[in-house]
Design an enzyme around this catalytic site. Structure first.
Site, PDB file in Angstrom:
ATOM      1  CE  LYS A  12       3.200  -6.083   2.154  1.00 22.44           C
ATOM      2  NZ  LYS A  12       3.486  -5.672   0.776  1.00 22.44           N
ATOM      3  CG  ASP A  70       3.854  -1.123  -4.589  1.00 18.74           C
ATOM      4  OD1 ASP A  70       4.383  -2.257  -4.534  1.00 18.74           O
ATOM      5  OD2 ASP A  70       4.438  -0.135  -5.080  1.00 18.74           O
ATOM      6  CB  SER A  71       4.514   0.090   1.172  1.00 19.27           C
ATOM      7  OG  SER A  71       5.080  -1.192   1.351  1.00 19.27           O
ATOM      8  CG  PHE A 153       9.603  -5.493   7.304  1.00 15.92           C
ATOM      9  CD1 PHE A 153       8.534  -5.008   8.028  1.00 15.92           C
ATOM     10  CD2 PHE A 153       9.647  -5.228   5.940  1.00 15.92           C
ATOM     11  CE1 PHE A 153       7.526  -4.277   7.412  1.00 15.92           C
ATOM     12  CE2 PHE A 153       8.638  -4.501   5.313  1.00 15.92           C
ATOM     13  CZ  PHE A 153       7.576  -4.025   6.057  1.00 15.92           C
ATOM     14  N   GLY A 154      12.737  -4.520   6.756  1.00 15.53           N
ATOM     15  CA  GLY A 154      13.107  -3.516   5.752  1.00 15.53           C
ATOM     16  C   GLY A 154      13.947  -2.387   6.327  1.00 15.53           C
ATOM     17  CE1 TYR A 155      15.997   0.763   2.279  1.00 13.91           C
ATOM     18  CE2 TYR A 155      13.764  -0.015   1.856  1.00 13.91           C
ATOM     19  CZ  TYR A 155      15.046   0.225   1.422  1.00 13.91           C
ATOM     20  OH  TYR A 155      15.396  -0.084   0.127  1.00 13.91           O
ATOM     21  CE  LYS A 175       6.352  -0.518  10.545  1.00 11.09           C
ATOM     22  NZ  LYS A 175       7.088  -1.549   9.810  1.00 11.09           N
ATOM     23  NE  ARG A 181       2.427  -2.562   4.780  1.00  9.62           N
ATOM     24  CZ  ARG A 181       3.673  -2.287   5.160  1.00  9.62           C
ATOM     25  NH1 ARG A 181       3.990  -2.242   6.429  1.00  9.62           N
ATOM     26  NH2 ARG A 181       4.603  -2.050   4.282  1.00  9.62           N
TER      27      ARG A 181
HETATM   28  P1  IMP Z   1       6.251  -4.061  -0.871  1.00 10.37           P
HETATM   29  O1  IMP Z   1       5.188  -3.069  -0.659  1.00 10.37           O
HETATM   30  O2  IMP Z   1       5.994  -5.357  -0.185  1.00 10.37           O
HETATM   31  O3  IMP Z   1       6.626  -4.198  -2.317  1.00 10.37           O
HETATM   32  O4  IMP Z   1       7.535  -3.515  -0.101  1.00 10.37           O
HETATM   33  C1  IMP Z   1       8.402  -2.531  -0.598  1.00 10.37           C
HETATM   34  C2  IMP Z   1       9.657  -2.399   0.217  1.00 10.37           C
HETATM   35  O5  IMP Z   1       9.586  -1.162   0.940  1.00 10.37           O
HETATM   36  C3  IMP Z   1       9.910  -3.469   1.277  1.00 10.37           C
HETATM   37  O6  IMP Z   1      10.647  -4.537   0.784  1.00 10.37           O
HETATM   38  C4  IMP Z   1      10.712  -2.715   2.318  1.00 10.37           C
HETATM   39  O7  IMP Z   1      12.070  -2.710   1.966  1.00 10.37           O
HETATM   40  C5  IMP Z   1      10.162  -1.291   2.205  1.00 10.37           C
HETATM   41  N1  IMP Z   1       9.114  -1.075   3.220  1.00 10.37           N
HETATM   42  C6  IMP Z   1       7.770  -0.967   2.999  1.00 10.37           C
HETATM   43  N2  IMP Z   1       7.128  -0.781   4.167  1.00 10.37           N
HETATM   44  C7  IMP Z   1       8.068  -0.798   5.123  1.00 10.37           C
HETATM   45  C8  IMP Z   1       8.014  -0.683   6.545  1.00 10.37           C
HETATM   46  O8  IMP Z   1       6.958  -0.553   7.187  1.00 10.37           O
HETATM   47  N3  IMP Z   1       9.206  -0.741   7.187  1.00 10.37           N
HETATM   48  C9  IMP Z   1      10.381  -0.901   6.552  1.00 10.37           C
HETATM   49  N4  IMP Z   1      10.495  -1.042   5.247  1.00 10.37           N
HETATM   50  C10 IMP Z   1       9.339  -0.984   4.522  1.00 10.37           C
END
Ligand code: IMP
Length: 201
Positions: A12, A70-71, A153-155, A175, A181
């Protein structure tokens, strides 16, 4: 000008820095300027509230402009969950695979066509004079029935975009061009450009 990134996530920090560099802004970690980010409880009910909590806290701790995001993922069939709890959806410290598995179980009886979802990203830039810039970006898609792709990553592996690919099947450039983002960061750059015309920060 130097802004502080209110996050420990290296990716980030690099992304903030890359997008804001053309405006003459360098984004660095709190550690790089000899400070330590205070722990912030993400108690906000919205992404925007949490982004502001983090940015304000980092600004107060360093006396410098600070940026936080925050996302998360909002699934319509789940009334918008996991939403602000996306990172902690399967419990504190759960892996991405565990989070995806939990979502697959929750959606097992939800048919194709009713699996619509949205990624949302809120960014707050907080300034020492108490002013702030807030932006939000979102990306619409739908949740698949099994993970696909190895990027991201993540979802990402279960989030399908309009062209029938998951986020995990896209390059980072592809992406960025459509993600929540990417959109929020471009909106931030636009608003900062306007603010910089009026006053130096
Ligand atoms: P944070 O904004 O870093 O607190 O992330 C929140 C959570 O949302 C992450 O741990 C992911 O599980 C999910 N997330 C946020 N943005 C993405 C993305 O671009 N791809 C996949 N998962 C996401």
């Amino acid at each position: 000008m130097i802004y502080i990134a209110a996050t420990h996530n290296e990716n980030k920090i690099k992304e903030f820095d890359r997008i804001l560099k053309p405006l003459g802004i360098s984004v660095i970690s709190a550690e790089e300027c000899g400070a330590k980010l205070p722990e912030v409880n993400e108690t906000g009910k919205t992404f925007a509230e949490n982004a502001e909590l983090k940015a304000k806290s980092a600004c107060k701790a360093t006396g410098m402009p600070a940026i936080a995001d925050d996302s998360g993922l909002m699934v319509d069939a789940l009334g918008g969950r996991p939403g602000v709890y996306s990172a902690r959806y399967a419990g504190e410290g759960a892996s991405d695979e565990e989070k995806i598995e939990k979502l697959m179980i929750e959606l097992k009886d939800t048919p194709d066509g009713q699996r619509t979802a949205h990624f949302v990203c809120a960014i707050c830039c907080y300034f020492p004079d108490g002013s702030k810039i807030e932006v939000e970006g979102s990306c619409d898609g739908s949740i698949g029935f099994a993970p696909r792709g190895n990027n991201g990553f993540g979802y990402d592996p279960i989030f399908f975009t309009d062209d029938n690919k998951t986020f995990a099947e896209l390059s980072s450039i592809q992406k960025d061009a459509m993600s929540h983002r990417g959109k929020a960061l471009r909106a931030l750059a636009e608003k900062l450009r306007e603010k910089l015309k009026e006053k130096k920060f």
